[in-house]
Design an enzyme around this catalytic site. Structure first.
Site, PDB file in Angstrom:
ATOM      1  N   ASP A  88     -13.584  37.163  -2.632  1.00 29.70           N
ATOM      2  CA  ASP A  88     -12.703  36.511  -1.183  1.00 29.70           C
ATOM      3  C   ASP A  88     -14.036  35.700  -0.189  1.00 29.70           C
ATOM      4  O   ASP A  88     -15.269  35.187  -1.307  1.00 29.70           O
ATOM      5  CB  ASP A  88     -13.292  38.023   0.080  1.00 29.70           C
ATOM      6  CG  ASP A  88     -12.765  36.998   1.098  1.00 29.70           C
ATOM      7  OD1 ASP A  88     -12.271  36.744   1.251  1.00 29.70           O
ATOM      8  OD2 ASP A  88     -13.751  38.108   2.111  1.00 29.70           O
ATOM      9  N   GLU A  90     -13.628  29.985   0.011  1.00 29.87           N
ATOM     10  CA  GLU A  90     -12.964  28.415  -0.448  1.00 29.87           C
ATOM     11  C   GLU A  90     -14.193  27.620  -0.667  1.00 29.87           C
ATOM     12  O   GLU A  90     -13.597  26.399  -0.648  1.00 29.87           O
ATOM     13  CB  GLU A  90     -12.186  27.918   1.011  1.00 29.87           C
ATOM     14  CG  GLU A  90     -11.364  29.211   1.709  1.00 29.87           C
ATOM     15  CD  GLU A  90     -11.499  31.293   1.742  1.00 29.87           C
ATOM     16  OE1 GLU A  90     -13.041  30.949   2.040  1.00 29.87           O
ATOM     17  OE2 GLU A  90     -10.737  31.559   1.205  1.00 29.87           O
ATOM     18  N   ASP A 106      -6.840  36.467   7.023  1.00 32.83           N
ATOM     19  CA  ASP A 106      -6.844  37.308   7.983  1.00 32.83           C
ATOM     20  C   ASP A 106      -5.649  37.257   9.028  1.00 32.83           C
ATOM     21  O   ASP A 106      -5.965  36.255   9.890  1.00 32.83           O
ATOM     22  CB  ASP A 106      -7.655  35.919   8.397  1.00 32.83           C
ATOM     23  CG  ASP A 106      -8.929  37.513   7.353  1.00 32.83           C
ATOM     24  OD1 ASP A 106      -8.904  38.100   6.757  1.00 32.83           O
ATOM     25  OD2 ASP A 106     -10.366  36.070   7.688  1.00 32.83           O
TER      26      ASP A 106
HETATM   27  C1  NOJ Z   1     -12.217  38.232   5.207  1.00 31.68           C
HETATM   28  C2  NOJ Z   1     -11.428  38.369   4.357  1.00 31.68           C
HETATM   29  O1  NOJ Z   1     -10.809  37.713   4.762  1.00 31.68           O
HETATM   30  C3  NOJ Z   1     -10.940  39.948   4.711  1.00 31.68           C
HETATM   31  O2  NOJ Z   1      -9.994  40.753   4.085  1.00 31.68           O
HETATM   32  C4  NOJ Z   1     -12.594  41.249   4.399  1.00 31.68           C
HETATM   33  O3  NOJ Z   1     -12.417  42.524   5.285  1.00 31.68           O
HETATM   34  C5  NOJ Z   1     -13.421  40.253   5.777  1.00 31.68           C
HETATM   35  N1  NOJ Z   1     -13.880  38.302   5.022  1.00 31.68           N
HETATM   36  C6  NOJ Z   1     -15.486  40.806   5.067  1.00 31.68           C
HETATM   37  O4  NOJ Z   1     -15.595  40.692   3.641  1.00 31.68           O
END
Ligand code: NOJ
Length: 980
Positions: free
Chosen positions: A545, A548, A621
């Site tokens: 995660d 970017e 998200d």
């Molecule tokens: C951002 C991610 O997009 C999300 O899915 C994750 O739960 C949080 N970071 C925490 O790791």
């Protein structure tokens, strides 16, 4: 000021319920980015010029006297000049690949500095093979090459003055580069003096005619017609509290790419918008701002916007009823793309990138299937995922302890709800030092993994790229000793803030990082005895995660562009591929820690062209709203057509608490996404499916069972994708490329070549919906068998859409293999019997395929798999259903050149499946009750329910024949004859 910013971001590290939503304005619009402004105003100037009647002409031309034919004539190079800067040298390099793809490269030669030219080396699977037969010929006004079959001949011309590249088919322009004269490669220059505007206009006094007053006119600098009369952010620019220094000066790149005979364009993921890209320019443009490709962590993104998101694939498809072409622009820097339709049947696009060479691939098609294979040849096909990863994934931020995981697993089993994978988000780790367990809550991680694995399931654990800067963290300590971190513009270790507080980032562009990083994953310990993740097992897979990279105190929540990578490249040069390197190395690490190797599963948030070779992606998200549920569908489709087939969106929405109806509908969306994971933010209420009240719980259970029963269809679709490059989920224009009314439809889609057509419901209170059938064919309701008729022109049919049954049709002519025993995970289905659903077409035939292998090893590369075809053919008096191995059809190589093993039905895997039965054959659409049903000499018992026949025009519940236990096996050849 800076301390304020840091303080604000520190807030983010607190429990997130205190967090204020980041707004869209926290990300740049084109007019807030100097190079985009420069590129877009160039286009405005050109447009004004043309409307004022003056001819706009590109200053770039190809010097014919410098053309050199190379590689047997399939490639040429030549010098390009710009009349604006005659002393600057540009080199053009144009090649024809063996499959007809044309690559156009242009770079500045002997310039003051070097442009980044390695984006393609990360995106491409390998160096493409040039055509042995296509040869360029140099004429008076152009260089030209003609190739392909007579009736479908491609002609590519590179015109000298102005420089224009044209790909034509049958005399019609398919793709035109620089047809509008917007090509501009800003050359490297010396910075003359701070704040000096080199292009400053001068006042000139005009001599007055007799009796008239003398007048002052402004004499513009000679290049102003093209570049404007003021310098704009060439050496530095500020935005919010940030200053981006640009020590290399300007080097942006502008190019118009037009599709004069294509009225629809798709691709350039990832954006939250429709699949058929809405316009950003021209009268009545849908959006104001160009599509942006710049990997960013956009908090609470809008459901309809051109804003960049976490991943970027600079691939665009252009489509019309008689042609599909595509263009892949291999650039790694921030890029903006304007889209306009000057007429309904044509498209203009304008691309502006911040840095890097021009490296453009023209994919001639001429149909979607060929475009997919041409693109897969370049960047590779999707990897064959482990079979379990097509099951259901249960995630949330966070399952808070090893016992929490155990009890979630227990609840699934108590409620008889299938699930394959449990996930751990960042809170498993001590102070967000990934791979180090928070022993208070996770005292026994290996036991937890084993408990999950004992019930035939897997776990996925998150490993983010930010490395906490503390010497008690071995990853940081060693990374520093080995000097592997990205540097800031001053040359010292780059420091930024993320979940782990003050953090550093490994520079995966540094090849020295690769073996070291992979060694951290060794759960059996490292050879040199240094730290590795021993508290892990082979059943653990990884989630990448924030790659970017997301940096809370950075501009637009990412890394400063003037940070420095290996080789001296600035972050701006490589930004969009940075995240892909992380998932690339992680997937190798996960694979290489098992002996023999097992297929890795890695989920990534950031991606670039080629990332399909390393793992799955999700759309980040999203919000728990109907709107976000709906836009997730075109987003997944868009990723699919751009190679990232293993795609999905968080089921339920990451933020918020979806009401039960919404969550129930969302499970159906997930069940028909290639990647199927429920996930939720730390602040949301728990929403595992067993927590739902009735009737929602039972409906979701059935939806999950439906996904599991169709796993053979999904796995077969993935296998096909690895071999052909075709996407796993397919929008209308891909399946029915000539049916014009379907070209903009993106709320329904087909699953592989199975014939399943799904239209998830993404609104509240719906009880029925329309599905578009773009061909003259019968389609059957998956549940009731109701036969609907499409038409060649296309037709909407109204289908029931109760909460219990998401709209799902089977295209007449398909045979679907399924496994209908409810199980608690996919691993337990390995020897389950099959049901074959034969959905007869209007001409009374049908076919389908089934691919199976052990689901986790690389044994399929040695020929250990099952690949079968099922066929139904009708004569006047019979319907004959038969099956055979597809050994003879198995290609030697996949589309991307990867060697495929010779397939022989008698391989070890297939033999191990001997005895797995076909427990049911269902035939929809027979004209009448069969007089008898036989398999060899055996008469079979059957049930026949009368109804509408496939042949004819009638609608209504189709006839249904059910043959239970026909005595047939899935790995053997057999023939069932229905005597009519
Ligand atoms: C951002 C991610 O997009 C999300 O899915 C994750 O739960 C949080 N970071 C925490 O790791």
């Amino acid at each position: 000021m800076r301390s304020l910013v840091v303080a604000a971001w520190l807030l983010l590290l607190l429990p997130t319920r205190f967090v204020v939503a980041v707004k869209e304005q926290d990300f740049k619009k084109c007019d807030e980015s100097a190079f985009c402004r420069r590129g877009r105003t160039l286009a405005h100037r050109a447009a004004e010029h043309v409307t004022s009647g003056e001819k706009w002409k590109s200053p770039y031309s190809l010097d014919a006297s410098t053309i050199v034919l190379e590689d047997g004539g399939s490639r040429f190079t030549g010098r390009v000049r710009s009349s604006l800067y005659p002393e600057i040298k540009f080199e053009l390099d144009v090649r024809v690949h063996e499959d007809g793809v044309v690559r156009v490269r242009m770079d500045e030669k002997e310039g003051l500095r070097k442009r980044y030219d390695e984006a393609a080396s990360w995106a491409l699977l390998k160096e493409p093979v040039l055509s042995p037969s296509s040869k360029w010929s140099v004429g008076k006004k152009e260089v030209k090459v003609v190739y392909g079959e007579k009736k479908d001949q491609v002609e590519v011309t590179v015109e000298f003055e102005p420089l224009v590249v044209r790909m034509k088919r049958n005399g019609k322009d398919q793709v035109v580069l620089n047809g509008q004269g917007l090509l501009h490669m800003e050359h490297f220059r010396e910075k003359v003096e701070e704040n000096v505007k080199k292009l400053e206009a001068t006042d000139v006094e005009m001599v007055a005619a007799e009796g008239e007053e003398a007048q002052k006119v402004i004499q513009l600098p000679p290049n102003a017609w093209f570049e404007g009369d003021t310098e704009d952010g060439l050496w530095q620019e500020s935005w919010r509290s940030w200053t981006d220094t640009k020590p290399k000066g300007p080097e942006s790149l502008s190019l118009d790419i037009n599709f004069p005979n294509h009225g629809h364009v798709y691709g350039i993921p990832q954006h939250a918008t429709r699949l058929d890209l809405p316009t950003t320019k021209g009268e009545g443009a849908f959006f104001d701002d160009p599509y942006r490709l710049y990997n960013t962590d956009v908090f609470e993104y809008l459901a309809s916007s051109t804003t960049s998101l976490y991943g970027s694939i600079p691939l665009i498809h252009a489509h019309s009823a008689d042609s599909t072409v595509a263009v892949f622009v291999s650039v790694a820097s921030e890029t903006w793309i304007d889209v306009a339709h000057p007429t309904q049947k044509s498209t203009e696009t304008h691309w502006v990138s911040e840095s890097g060479i021009l490296d453009v691939f023209l994919l001639p098609g001429p149909a979607p299937d060929q475009v997919f294979s041409q693109y897969a040849k370049l960047t590779g096909a999707v990897q064959l995922p482990p079979h379990w990863s097509l099951g259901y994934h249960q995630c949330r931020w966070n399952y808070v302890s090893t016992n929490d995981v155990r009890s979630v697993q227990k609840r699934f089993d108590e409620e008889d709800i299938p699930v394959d994978v449990f996930w751990l988000d960042i809170e498993y780790s001590e102070d967000h030092k990934y791979m180090i367990w928070d022993k208070k809550n996770f005292p026994d991680p290996v036991d937890m993994f084993n408990d999950v694995e004992a019930l035939a399931r897997k776990m996925v654990v998150i490993v983010d790229p930010h490395i906490k800067r503390t010497h008690d963290y071995p990853v940081y300590k060693e990374g520093q000793e080995l000097d592997l971190f990205i540097r800031n513009k001053h040359g010292s270790e780059f420091e930024g803030w993320c979940w782990s507080g003050s953090s550093a980032w490994i520079d995966f562009f540094n090849p020295n990082s690769w073996e070291w990083y992979k060694s951290l994953y060794k759960f059996n310990g490292r050879n040199d005895g240094k730290w590795s993740w021993t508290e892990s097992t082979g059943a653990v897979h990884i989630w990448n995660d924030m790659n970017e990279p997301s940096i809370f105190n950075g501009p637009e929540i990412t890394m400063e562009k003037d940070s420095i990578h290996y080789g001296g490249w600035e972050h701006r040069d490589v930004h969009n591929i940075n995240g892909m390197l992380f998932v690339n190395i992680t997937s190798q690490a996960v694979k290489e820690r098992t002996t023999p190797y097992k297929r890795p599963f890695v989920l990534t948030r950031s991606f670039y062209a080629g990332a399909q070779r390393f793992g799955a992606m999700w759309t980040g998200d999203n919000l728990g709203t109907w709107e976000h549920m709906a836009v997730g569908i075109p987003m997944v489709l868009s990723n699919n057509i751009a190679g990232m087939s293993f795609a999905g969106a968080d089921v339920g929405g990451f933020f918020g608490n979806p009401e039960p109806e919404m969550l129930t509908r969302w499970y159906f969306v997930g069940a028909f996404s290639p990647f199927f994971r429920a996930h939720a933010h730390i602040d949301t209420k728990r929403r595992e499916p067993y927590l739902l009240a009735e009737p929602y719980k039972s409906i979701v259970r059935e939806t999950l069972r439906l996904r599991y029963s169709l796993l053979p269809v999904w796995y077969t679709a993935f296998r096909e994708s690895t071999v052909t490059g075709l996407p796993v989920v397919r929008p209308q224009y891909v399946v029915l490329p000539k049916n014009e009314p379907g070209f903009s439809i993106d709320d329904q889609y087909y699953v592989g070549a199975s014939g399943l057509l799904v239209k998830p419901i993404t609104e509240a209170g719906v009880t029925e919906t329309t599905i578009y059938i773009g061909e003259d064919q019968v389609y059957y309701d998956f549940y009731s068998g109701h036969a609907y008729r499409g038409s060649a022109k296309g037709k909407n049919v109204t289908v029931p859409a109760p909460l219990e049954r998401g709209p799902l049709l089977i295209r007449g002519g398909s045979i679907l293999p399924s496994r209908e025993r409810p199980r608690r995970s996919s691993a337990l289905m390995k020897r389950d019997p099959f049901t074959l659903k034969v959905a007869l077409s209007q001409s009374g035939s049908a076919s389908g395929e089934l691919y199976l292998d052990d689901g986790e090893s690389y044994g399929h590369r040695e020929g250990n798999f099952v690949w079968r075809e099922f066929v139904a053919e009708s004569t006047k008096k019979t319907v004959i259903i038969s099956t055979k191995d597809l050994g003879s059809k198995n290609p030697d190589r996949a589309v991307d050149g990867v060697e495929l093993a010779t397939y022989n039905g008698g391989n070890a895997f297939a033999n191990a499946l001997n005895g797995v039965r076909v427990e049911r054959i269902v035939v929809l659409g027979l004209k009448n009750r069969p007089s008898k049903v036989t398999l060899g000499n055996t008469d079979l018992e059957f049930i026949f329910e009368g109804g509408v026949a496939a042949v004819g025009k009638k609608e209504g519940v189709a006839s249904k024949l059910t043959v239970k236990n026909p005595g047939a096996f899935i790995t053997s050849d057999w023939t069932v004859v229905l005597g009519l």
